[in-house]
Design a protein around this motif. Sequence first.
Motif, PDB file in Angstrom:
ATOM      1  N   GLY A 195     -27.315  -6.297  65.213  1.00 21.93           N
ATOM      2  CA  GLY A 195     -27.601  -6.305  66.650  1.00 21.93           C
ATOM      3  C   GLY A 195     -27.277  -4.969  67.301  1.00 21.93           C
ATOM      4  O   GLY A 195     -26.949  -4.894  68.488  1.00 21.93           O
ATOM      5  N   HIS A 196     -27.436  -3.896  66.503  1.00 20.62           N
ATOM      6  CA  HIS A 196     -26.996  -2.597  67.001  1.00 20.62           C
ATOM      7  C   HIS A 196     -27.625  -1.491  66.148  1.00 20.62           C
ATOM      8  O   HIS A 196     -27.736  -1.638  64.937  1.00 20.62           O
ATOM      9  N   GLY A 197     -28.021  -0.394  66.764  1.00 23.31           N
ATOM     10  CA  GLY A 197     -28.553   0.744  66.016  1.00 23.31           C
ATOM     11  C   GLY A 197     -29.300   1.698  66.937  1.00 23.31           C
ATOM     12  O   GLY A 197     -29.615   1.350  68.083  1.00 23.31           O
ATOM     13  N   HIS A 198     -29.562   2.891  66.425  1.00 19.72           N
ATOM     14  CA  HIS A 198     -30.233   3.931  67.207  1.00 19.72           C
ATOM     15  C   HIS A 198     -31.165   4.676  66.241  1.00 19.72           C
ATOM     16  O   HIS A 198     -30.721   5.178  65.211  1.00 19.72           O
ATOM     17  N   ILE A 199     -32.435   4.723  66.595  1.00 17.79           N
ATOM     18  CA  ILE A 199     -33.426   5.405  65.749  1.00 17.79           C
ATOM     19  C   ILE A 199     -34.190   6.403  66.605  1.00 17.79           C
ATOM     20  O   ILE A 199     -34.624   6.069  67.716  1.00 17.79           O
ATOM     21  N   ALA A 200     -34.345   7.619  66.098  1.00 18.07           N
ATOM     22  CA  ALA A 200     -35.163   8.613  66.791  1.00 18.07           C
ATOM     23  C   ALA A 200     -36.228   9.111  65.822  1.00 18.07           C
ATOM     24  O   ALA A 200     -35.915   9.521  64.701  1.00 18.07           O
ATOM     25  N   VAL A 201     -37.475   9.052  66.241  1.00 16.32           N
ATOM     26  CA  VAL A 201     -38.606   9.447  65.405  1.00 16.32           C
ATOM     27  C   VAL A 201     -39.112  10.804  65.889  1.00 16.32           C
ATOM     28  O   VAL A 201     -39.400  10.976  67.079  1.00 16.32           O
ATOM     29  N   VAL A 202     -39.228  11.752  64.973  1.00 11.29           N
ATOM     30  CA  VAL A 202     -39.718  13.079  65.368  1.00 11.29           C
ATOM     31  C   VAL A 202     -41.243  13.100  65.259  1.00 11.29           C
ATOM     32  O   VAL A 202     -41.805  13.062  64.157  1.00 11.29           O
ATOM     33  N   ALA A 203     -41.902  13.117  66.404  1.00 11.02           N
ATOM     34  CA  ALA A 203     -43.363  13.260  66.459  1.00 11.02           C
ATOM     35  C   ALA A 203     -43.633  14.710  66.867  1.00 11.02           C
ATOM     36  O   ALA A 203     -43.062  15.638  66.287  1.00 11.02           O
ATOM     37  N   SER A 204     -44.422  14.937  67.917  1.00  7.66           N
ATOM     38  CA  SER A 204     -44.721  16.316  68.350  1.00  7.66           C
ATOM     39  C   SER A 204     -45.548  16.265  69.629  1.00  7.66           C
ATOM     40  O   SER A 204     -46.306  15.299  69.836  1.00  7.66           O
ATOM     41  N   LEU A 253     -34.485  -1.490  59.477  1.00  3.82           N
ATOM     42  CA  LEU A 253     -34.434  -2.487  60.551  1.00  3.82           C
ATOM     43  C   LEU A 253     -33.744  -3.801  60.188  1.00  3.82           C
ATOM     44  O   LEU A 253     -33.021  -4.343  61.039  1.00  3.82           O
ATOM     45  N   PRO A 254     -33.905  -4.328  58.961  1.00  9.20           N
ATOM     46  CA  PRO A 254     -33.209  -5.602  58.695  1.00  9.20           C
ATOM     47  C   PRO A 254     -31.699  -5.486  58.940  1.00  9.20           C
ATOM     48  O   PRO A 254     -31.110  -6.372  59.581  1.00  9.20           O
ATOM     49  N   GLY A 255     -31.084  -4.422  58.481  1.00  8.66           N
ATOM     50  CA  GLY A 255     -29.636  -4.243  58.667  1.00  8.66           C
ATOM     51  C   GLY A 255     -29.284  -4.081  60.138  1.00  8.66           C
ATOM     52  O   GLY A 255     -28.341  -4.708  60.643  1.00  8.66           O
ATOM     53  N   MET A 256     -30.038  -3.240  60.842  1.00  9.86           N
ATOM     54  CA  MET A 256     -29.735  -3.006  62.265  1.00  9.86           C
ATOM     55  C   MET A 256     -29.917  -4.298  63.065  1.00  9.86           C
ATOM     56  O   MET A 256     -29.127  -4.607  63.959  1.00  9.86           O
ATOM     57  N   LYS A 257     -30.973  -5.052  62.740  1.00  7.81           N
ATOM     58  CA  LYS A 257     -31.215  -6.314  63.469  1.00  7.81           C
ATOM     59  C   LYS A 257     -30.089  -7.302  63.196  1.00  7.81           C
ATOM     60  O   LYS A 257     -29.615  -7.975  64.113  1.00  7.81           O
ATOM     61  N   PRO A 265     -39.865  -1.881  73.206  1.00  4.20           N
ATOM     62  CA  PRO A 265     -39.366  -3.063  73.929  1.00  4.20           C
ATOM     63  C   PRO A 265     -38.782  -4.123  73.002  1.00  4.20           C
ATOM     64  O   PRO A 265     -37.737  -4.693  73.295  1.00  4.20           O
ATOM     65  N   GLU A 266     -39.450  -4.377  71.859  1.00  2.00           N
ATOM     66  CA  GLU A 266     -38.940  -5.458  71.007  1.00  2.00           C
ATOM     67  C   GLU A 266     -37.631  -5.070  70.331  1.00  2.00           C
ATOM     68  O   GLU A 266     -36.755  -5.908  70.129  1.00  2.00           O
ATOM     69  N   LEU A 267     -37.472  -3.796  70.012  1.00  2.00           N
ATOM     70  CA  LEU A 267     -36.208  -3.379  69.385  1.00  2.00           C
ATOM     71  C   LEU A 267     -35.073  -3.367  70.409  1.00  2.00           C
ATOM     72  O   LEU A 267     -33.936  -3.737  70.096  1.00  2.00           O
ATOM     73  N   GLU A 268     -35.422  -2.951  71.632  1.00  2.00           N
ATOM     74  CA  GLU A 268     -34.419  -2.938  72.705  1.00  2.00           C
ATOM     75  C   GLU A 268     -33.824  -4.341  72.882  1.00  2.00           C
ATOM     76  O   GLU A 268     -32.613  -4.502  73.039  1.00  2.00           O
ATOM     77  N   ALA A 269     -34.714  -5.362  72.810  1.00  2.00           N
ATOM     78  CA  ALA A 269     -34.262  -6.747  72.983  1.00  2.00           C
ATOM     79  C   ALA A 269     -33.320  -7.176  71.862  1.00  2.00           C
ATOM     80  O   ALA A 269     -32.622  -8.173  71.982  1.00  2.00           O
ATOM     81  N   GLN A 270     -33.336  -6.402  70.754  1.00  2.00           N
ATOM     82  CA  GLN A 270     -32.466  -6.752  69.617  1.00  2.00           C
ATOM     83  C   GLN A 270     -31.285  -5.785  69.481  1.00  2.00           C
ATOM     84  O   GLN A 270     -30.651  -5.710  68.437  1.00  2.00           O
ATOM     85  N   GLY A 271     -31.058  -5.019  70.544  1.00  2.00           N
ATOM     86  CA  GLY A 271     -29.887  -4.135  70.566  1.00  2.00           C
ATOM     87  C   GLY A 271     -30.111  -2.791  69.900  1.00  2.00           C
ATOM     88  O   GLY A 271     -29.169  -2.031  69.673  1.00  2.00           O
ATOM     89  N   ILE A 272     -31.375  -2.467  69.588  1.00  2.00           N
ATOM     90  CA  ILE A 272     -31.662  -1.208  68.873  1.00  2.00           C
ATOM     91  C   ILE A 272     -32.373  -0.235  69.817  1.00  2.00           C
ATOM     92  O   ILE A 272     -33.388  -0.578  70.426  1.00  2.00           O
ATOM     93  N   LYS A 273     -31.812   0.966  69.928  1.00  2.00           N
ATOM     94  CA  LYS A 273     -32.403   1.987  70.808  1.00  2.00           C
ATOM     95  C   LYS A 273     -33.382   2.831  69.984  1.00  2.00           C
ATOM     96  O   LYS A 273     -33.013   3.370  68.940  1.00  2.00           O
TER      97      LYS A 273
END
Length: 253
Positions: free
Chosen positions: A130-139, A123-127, A168-176
């Motif tokens: 101001g850009h990035g995309h993270i997908a977490v595999v849950a179930s 997150l520090p780098g993505m923030k 919501p907080e990541l979206e506000a920082q450009g991270i999906k």
Amino acid sequence: MPPVATWKHAWITGASSGIGAEIAVGLAEAGTSVSASARSGEKLEALHKRNSGVSALPLDVTDPAAAREAVQAAEAAHGPIDLAILNAGIWQPSDPDAFDGDAAARSMEVNYLGVTHALAALLPGMKARGHGHIAVVASVAGYRGLPKGAYYAPTKSALICLCEALRPELEAQGIKLQVINPGFVKTPMTSVNTFPMPFLMEVEDAVSAIMRGLTSSKFEIAFPWQLVALLKLLRILPYGLYFWLMRRISPKV
Ligand SMILES: NC(=O)c1ccc[n+]([C@@H]2O[C@H](COP(=O)([O-])OP(=O)(O)OC[C@H]3O[C@@H](n4cnc5c(N)ncnc54)[C@H](OP(=O)(O)O)[C@@H]3O)[C@@H](O)[C@H]2O)c1
């Protein structure tokens, strides 16, 4: 897998087999540089042989310092990570006759803390960018407590909750941020299961659903729809009815 290089550099954890390995090769075929992490270096090297766009980045996700070093090394080699798929996970069915506290702790360390360590590294780098995309595999197993899921399901519920809190907080920082909730998929993880697995999917079909979801704006990528609908219905049942049903599925509940 659609042939689009939407991302320049993807990091995938749990990439040595199953869902993670198929996503790694699929993304590399579409032109994305892929840094592939897991503990088994040899399996990661075999993936590199399948497609040279996949680079082995061995990592035990339970080690936060190693996660930071892995992100630094991957970004030094291939540039900023613009997609991270945090997918590493273990499954151990719980035994109604012998609750194993170590198994519960280990499941949480890998499945949940493995993701939070990766997020802290990414997150520090993505923030800053101001850009990035993270997908977490849950179930889908994280929707509600299910028989045999006493170690696994809480880790996946926690991941879903984590993503709901952060989106919501990541979206506000450009991270999906997206959460991926698969049903049963044919991988080494499910090959040990002796119980019926309704709507069991081939890994290629699961990965196609994931790729479609990643290019959408949806928060949740969940499949197959039949199992998702059934389990979402179970989630809203009152406890009396829910446990009545569970007793019929598992006589010891
Ligand atoms: N298959 C299903 O039906 C299903 C359904 C819902 C959700 N999921 C989730 O999908 C994800 C992938 O599962 P899969 O079915 O593809 O299973 P899999 O083939 O067993 O893959 C699990 C991956 O996680 C890695 N891993 C385990 N412990 C690790 C650790 N401490 N550090 C780094 N990597 C670790 C494994 O590699 P190493 O052993 O080499 O480290 C492997 O690459 C998991 O999070 C799982 O919970 C699967």
